[in-house]
Scaffold this active site. Structure first.
Site, mmCIF file in Angstrom:
data_model
loop_
_atom_site.group_PDB
_atom_site.id
_atom_site.type_symbol
_atom_site.label_atom_id
_atom_site.label_comp_id
_atom_site.label_asym_id
_atom_site.label_seq_id
_atom_site.Cartn_x
_atom_site.Cartn_y
_atom_site.Cartn_z
ATOM 1 N N ARG A 1 55.943 -84.614 -67.834
ATOM 2 C CA ARG A 1 56.510 -85.398 -68.927
ATOM 3 C C ARG A 1 57.867 -84.882 -69.377
ATOM 4 O O ARG A 1 58.663 -85.646 -69.919
ATOM 5 C CB ARG A 1 55.517 -85.486 -70.085
ATOM 6 N N GLU B 1 46.849 -73.073 -72.493
ATOM 7 C CA GLU B 1 45.714 -72.992 -73.411
ATOM 8 C C GLU B 1 44.398 -73.297 -72.705
ATOM 9 O O GLU B 1 43.338 -72.995 -73.210
ATOM 10 C CB GLU B 1 45.916 -73.906 -74.634
#
Length: 176
Positions: A64, A101
């Site tokens: 992105r 994460e």
């Protein structure tokens, strides 16, 4: 950062719970990208922030970050350089491994994508734990470039990612 721009982004980015795995809240930017005025405002907002920096190249982080970085590079009269996941670039590369994460990843940049002395703006969609951004900074510097900025559409402030970036000040258009 304009409060109007932050509000516009917040209204156009949707949160998808438990994607790509349970416990992760994915920030989907496709509604923002589909809105021509919002997309233009984001590109213009970043360009205006870094106009005085004499940027030679804008590095976009897969995937992105590409969508945002390419039009920002065009608007700034700079080149675009992709940073991709391992094994996706055809020529000689530099690589950096980092923690996300939700796992570990390695990304690469063409070794000649940034020339020594180039002034580079790094662009991505989200700053989360800071691992991806930190690895991108390492890649640009390994190629001899100077990082003049790191711009993200959205910072997930609760993950404290900016703390990993000890010598680069992230610029977030909005903070969630």
């Amino acid at each position: 950062m304009s409060q109007d721009l932050a509000t516009l982004i917040d209204k156009r980015v949707r949160t998808i719970p438990d994607y790509p795995k349970p416990g992760v809240e994915f920030k989907d930017i496709t509604p923002l990208l589909a809105d021509p005025a919002a997309f233009r405002a984001v590109v213009d907002g970043v360009r205006e922030r870094y106009d005085a920096e004499s940027v030679d190249a804008v590095v976009g982080i897969e995937a992105r970050g590409f969508i945002l970085a390419a039009p920002i590079a065009y608007a700034m009269g700079a080149g675009f350089v992709p940073i991709r996941k391992s094994g996706k670039l055809p020529a000689r590369t530099l690589d950096a491994t980092y923690d996300l994460e939700y796992g570990t990843e390695t990304m690469e940049m063409h070794a000649d994508g940034v020339s020594p002395g180039d002034r580079v703006l790094i662009v991505d969609d989200v700053l989360a734990t800071g691992g991806t951004a930190e690895a991108a900074v390492r890649l640009v510097r390994a190629a001899g470039g100077t990082v003049v900025g790191l711009s993200v559409l959205m910072e997930l402030g609760f993950l404290n990612g900016r703390q990993r970036l000890t010598d680069v000040e992230p610029y977030a258009l909005t903070v969630a």
